[in-house]
Design a protein around this motif. Structure first.
Motif, short mmCIF file in Angstrom:
data_model
loop_
_atom_site.label_atom_id
_atom_site.label_comp_id
_atom_site.label_asym_id
_atom_site.label_seq_id
_atom_site.Cartn_x
_atom_site.Cartn_y
_atom_site.Cartn_z
N ASN A 184 -0.62 25.87 16.87
CA ASN A 184 -1.33 27.00 17.46
C ASN A 184 -1.53 28.05 16.35
O ASN A 184 -0.55 28.52 15.77
CB ASN A 184 -0.51 27.56 18.62
CG ASN A 184 -1.14 28.75 19.30
OD1 ASN A 184 -1.75 29.60 18.68
ND2 ASN A 184 -0.96 28.82 20.61
N HIS A 185 -2.77 28.41 16.06
CA HIS A 185 -3.03 29.33 14.95
C HIS A 185 -2.50 30.73 15.21
O HIS A 185 -2.14 31.45 14.27
CB HIS A 185 -4.54 29.44 14.68
CG HIS A 185 -5.17 28.18 14.21
ND1 HIS A 185 -6.48 28.12 13.78
CD2 HIS A 185 -4.70 26.91 14.09
CE1 HIS A 185 -6.78 26.88 13.43
NE2 HIS A 185 -5.71 26.13 13.62
N ILE A 186 -2.52 31.14 16.47
CA ILE A 186 -2.21 32.54 16.80
C ILE A 186 -0.71 32.74 16.91
O ILE A 186 -0.17 33.76 16.49
CB ILE A 186 -2.89 32.96 18.10
CG1 ILE A 186 -4.37 32.55 18.10
CG2 ILE A 186 -2.75 34.46 18.33
CD1 ILE A 186 -5.17 33.12 16.97
N GLY A 187 -0.01 31.77 17.50
CA GLY A 187 1.43 31.87 17.62
C GLY A 187 1.94 31.42 18.97
O GLY A 187 1.17 30.98 19.84
N TYR A 188 3.26 31.51 19.13
CA TYR A 188 3.94 30.98 20.31
C TYR A 188 4.80 32.06 20.95
O TYR A 188 5.34 32.94 20.28
CB TYR A 188 4.84 29.80 19.91
CG TYR A 188 4.13 28.65 19.26
CD1 TYR A 188 3.72 27.55 20.01
CD2 TYR A 188 3.88 28.64 17.88
CE1 TYR A 188 3.07 26.47 19.40
CE2 TYR A 188 3.24 27.57 17.28
CZ TYR A 188 2.84 26.49 18.05
OH TYR A 188 2.20 25.42 17.45
N SER A 189 4.97 31.93 22.25
CA SER A 189 5.88 32.80 22.98
C SER A 189 7.32 32.41 22.69
O SER A 189 7.65 31.21 22.72
CB SER A 189 5.59 32.70 24.48
OG SER A 189 6.63 33.30 25.23
N ALA A 190 8.17 33.38 22.45
CA ALA A 190 9.56 33.08 22.11
C ALA A 190 10.25 32.28 23.20
O ALA A 190 11.05 31.39 22.92
CB ALA A 190 10.32 34.39 21.86
#
Length: 580
Positions: free
Chosen positions: A6-12
């Protein structure tokens, strides 16, 4: 070897995965998650998935690193190969993307010469009169028309467009409020702002009959604006979207009903949006809360009795029923009038009857007898509708029944999705071809909507939304875990975790695709907007395609690269549901 993330990021706190794309001879078993200093914070074993259908994009491993929950910036290492950097954060990814995609809508507001022309629109065809229909959001990158829905000739494939977008902003406001995260304060205010912009347009689109006008049509994409826009109509048995004249134009007479909507072609969600607006206050709204409520009640009273007049086949079907269920549910929440609860119960019962028991013991949702339900934009909406109804149902048995049917529908969808090599977790659909039911990754080229077909980003985001909602209410922990994964996989795909390593939100991530029209780039994509997405192959529906450049065959790549508001609406809905 490519390590796709995922380019934007992930939820912790959410599921996290990468997909490792390999060429022949490459293997990827052990992988490491590294922090910015190069420290290994997690070691895992990638699971081999092999190739996917006829994609011809390599073979795949799936690398799960859900256990990494500390906020920070990371990358993944496999042998001598490294992924691009990505973020893990508690709510920043959700905030950034809700911010971006909601600003896309503000950019799509009708303004300038389009707005002025729409203040006094005549009708296309035989109907007389004019309508002040200014406002609304442009439908797509290359379509400055404004539509409640289209594809009405297709029977089961009406997408929910302007009304669902307006409705989504109010629901997103509610979801963000329920999260009790103080950082969403300004986002919530902007959600109401955009929602009221949408319902004020719907108020202007009300028809004297009690229905709504369906569409503002623009002429040729590159034509001048002044005097070329019209309140449009649809034929009931064919479409003129890709030709100058619909195939049945000589056989059908055009009456007032052709200009107006049924519950399935935008009426149901317009009622729902007006009803939810009626229980919210926002400075700058053009009407009082009472006026929005009365408009919703009047439209419901008319369309619930006259819906058949506005459908292409003179009948109610599943799409009418789930749109009506959402409308009745919102009317009951707003008014507390028992009659709307009774109508919601009736619509839920009709949806239950649309399920059929399969040989596996699971229930498949059908659009009609023997025809599996699938949809290019709103495939998750029946489950969303049932779960929203369950929230307001005071009878324990009926509430449990609604949740159980939602669970059954989703168990079947997840089983079909998992029953194949599918490292990306892409939601699989079923379509009927002759006597056969065929499983596919992407919306088929040959359906009752043909020659219309396009990328599935709205469809898969709607399934993400349905799974997110179901994960909160189901008591089946195994199903809840699987739903949480399916609530994330489609969003990962949209945000870049796909075989083309392309983030499909303009201005974010890497490898954004651009829309070309007749080998021109007049309609460049808008920051924050979401493109149609990846499709099956041009000649192989088990293949895969993402057309970036003009070819001898394709001088308009709208099927892949055109932004469309249902993609953005479902992305907002699913993202706001995270409750971070």
């Amino acid at each position: 070897m490519d390590i796709l993330t995922n380019h934007i990021g992930y939820s912790a706190s959410g599921p996290k995965k990468a997909v490792i794309q390999c060429v022949e001879g490459e293997k990827a078993e052990e992988f490491f998650v590294l922090d910015l200093k190069g420290n290994r914070v997690y070691t895992g074993t990638a699971v081999f998935a092999g190739g996917v259908a006829n994609w011809n994009t390599g073979s795949y491993y799936r690398a799960d690193f859900t256990e990494v929950t500390r906020e920070g910036t990371y990358r993944i290492q496999v042998g001598e190969h490294y992924s691009q950097e990505f973020e893990i954060s508690k709510c920043l990814v959700t905030m950034r993307m809700l911010n971006a995609v909601s600003y896309y809508f503000k950019a799509q507001r009708s303004s300038g010469e389009w707005l002025e022309d729409d203040r006094s629109l005549p009708f296309k065809g035989p109907r007389e009169g004019e309508v002040d229909a200014h406002g609304g959001w442009y439908d797509a990158t290359g379509d400055y028309g404004i539509h409640l829905s289209h594809l009405s000739h297709s029977t089961y494939h009406n997408p929910q467009q302007i009304p669902f977008s307006a409705y989504t902003f109010f629901k997103a406001h509610d979801f963000l409020t329920e999260s009790q995260n103080e950082q969403y304060s300004m986002l919530k205010r902007r959600m109401l702002d955009e929602g009221f912009f949408g319902v004020d347009f719907l108020m202007r689109m009300r028809a004297p009959s009690g229905s709504f006008f369906r569409s503002i049509n623009r002429s040729n994409a590159l034509a001048s604006v002044e005097g070329t826009r019209r309140i449009g109509f649809e034929y009931k048995r064919s479409s003129d979207q890709f030709s100058a004249v619909a195939a049945t134009a000589g056989e059908e007479s055009v009456g007032d009903e052709n200009y107006e909507v049924s519950l399935r072609s935008g009426g149901g969600l317009a009622i729902a949006a007006l009803a939810i607006a009626g229980r919210n206050y926002y400075p700058g709204a053009e009407h009082t809360q009472k006026e929005y409520i009365q408009a919703a009640k009047s439209a419901w009273a008319y369309l619930s009795e006259n819906n058949e007049r506005y459908t292409n086949d003179g009948k109610w079907n599943l799409v009418d029923e789930y749109c009506a269920l959402i409308a009745a549910t919102e009317l009951y929440i707003t008014t507390k009038e028992y009659d709307y609860l009774q109508k919601a119960r009736l619509m839920a019962e009709k949806i239950y009857l649309r399920t059929t028991l399969t040989g596996s013991g699971l229930k498949r949702l059908e659009a009609a007898e023997g025809i599996p339900y699938y949809h290019a934009a709103d495939e998750g909406m029946p489950v969303v509708a049932l779960l929203q109804y369950a929230e307001i149902e005071p009878d324990d048995d009926k509430r449990v029944q609604a949740v159980e049917y939602a669970e059954d529908i989703m168990r079947w969808k997840l089983m079909v999705t998992d029953n194949r090599s599918n490292p990306f977790g892409y939601p699989v659909l079923e379509s009927r071809e002759g006597e056969q039911i065929v499983e596919k990754f992407f919306f088929p080229h040959h359906s009752t909507a043909a020659p219309w077909w396009q990328g599935d980003n709205a469809r898969i985001a709607s399934i993400a939304a349905a799974c997110a909602e179901l994960s909160f209410v189901t008591k089946d922990e195994e199903l809840a875990v699987r739903c949480r994964r399916m609530a994330q996989d489609p969003l990962d795909w949209i945000m870049g975790l796909n075989p083309f390593d392309s983030c499909m939100i303009e201005g974010y991530g890497r490898n954004n695709i651009q829309y070309f029209f007749q080998n021109r780039y007049d309609f460049i994509n808008c920051p924050g907007g979401i493109v149609n997405g990846i499709t099956s192959g041009l000649t192989d529906e088990q293949g895969i395609a993402f057309v970036r450049q003009p070819t001898l065959e394709i001088d308009d790549n709208w099927r892949w690269a055109e932004q469309w508001i249902p993609h953005a609406s479902w992305f907002i809905y699913a993202s706001a549901l995270k409750r971070e």
